[in-house]
Enzyme design. Sequence first.
Site, short mmCIF file in Angstrom:
data_model
loop_
_atom_site.label_atom_id
_atom_site.label_comp_id
_atom_site.label_asym_id
_atom_site.label_seq_id
_atom_site.Cartn_x
_atom_site.Cartn_y
_atom_site.Cartn_z
N CYS A 55 27.47 -7.49 -84.48
CA CYS A 55 28.08 -7.76 -85.79
C CYS A 55 28.57 -9.20 -85.76
O CYS A 55 29.49 -9.52 -85.01
CB CYS A 55 29.22 -6.78 -86.04
SG CYS A 55 30.00 -7.10 -87.64
N CYS B 144 27.10 -12.11 -93.61
CA CYS B 144 26.48 -11.21 -92.63
C CYS B 144 25.74 -12.00 -91.54
O CYS B 144 24.63 -12.51 -91.77
CB CYS B 144 25.53 -10.22 -93.30
SG CYS B 144 25.08 -8.86 -92.22
O1 PYC Z 1 28.13 -9.99 -89.87
O2 PYC Z 1 26.51 -9.07 -88.72
C1 PYC Z 1 27.40 -9.02 -89.53
C2 PYC Z 1 27.69 -7.71 -90.17
C3 PYC Z 1 27.00 -6.54 -90.01
C4 PYC Z 1 27.63 -5.60 -90.80
C5 PYC Z 1 28.69 -6.19 -91.44
N1 PYC Z 1 28.71 -7.49 -91.05
#
Ligand code: PYC
Length: 309
Positions: free
Chosen positions: A91, A236
């Site tokens: 994550c 993300c």
């Molecule tokens: O930042 O990789 C990320 C992530 C995955 C799910 C929520 N954030």
Amino acid sequence: MPALQQIRILDTHTGGEPTRLVLEGGPDLGRGPLAERVKLFQEKHDRFRSAIVGEPRGSDVFVGALLVEPHDKTCHFGLIFFNNVGYLGMCGHGLIGAIVALAHAGMVKPGLVRVDTPAGYIVAVLGTNGEVTFDNVPSYRKHHDLELYLPGIGNVPCDIAWGGNWFCLVEQHEQKLELVNVAQLTDYCTRVRQAVSDSGFPEVDHVELFGPSAKPGVSSKNFVLCPGLAYDRSPCGTGTSAKLACLAADNKLAPGAEWVQESIVGSTFRAKYRRQGDKIVPTIAGTAHVTAESTLLLDPTDPFVWGIR
Ligand code: PYC
């Protein structure tokens, strides 16, 4: 009064997306490889997950990060990530949040930080300005231009890529990537996920839509739907890595060139990649802020002591 079990936590947000780092009081998962410890967490201690990130103490949006001894002894520490419905291999926003939280606690100093995760080890650098830059796990595109059929909508082309989690990436859609449209975007991505699963890819649990950003210097805006139906407030980290893998496969972004990914709430990560065989190694940079340091209390007489499950 019954004895209350205590779990010491630090909360951060990375570009709006919360991370709850568990410093003490989480489950004892032993000393095996982190991929094995996740299985143990899931099979024997899953109630800790819902107690820590679920209601009434948390919400669907929280990602938890359990601080553990690394298995890879070259690492400073290990992290196991979890959310409202399960566990994550990696994550990106959570890693940035955890490093900023550990710096706040005086447990990490600016410089190199090596972190063991279930998806592999991560090399990160905490800058003196608080920014965290990390090399993610090797990422790659698995399928290009897969045609999905969405009932009532028609055929939608997508790519499937790994960036530490599995993503279905959609560029050609009629959706407007604005915060006011979150309910509609969530519905659309839920249909995409169902169609991907029906096409034989049940492991693909994140859906990512892309569109143009209105901000100068920003390459793209995204909307990312996570497995438990919460959307990612951050751009993300693993999703940006999956995007870089697709851009690299299409020769649309040169190695070392900067890609600035904006999230649906307007936060950004800077990213670039280098090639490693037929995969890429993404480098992601972002910032996080500490929002709380506290102790969760687990009262055995509370009917929702382990969360609303
Ligand atoms: O930042 O990789 C990320 C992530 C995955 C799910 C929520 N954030």
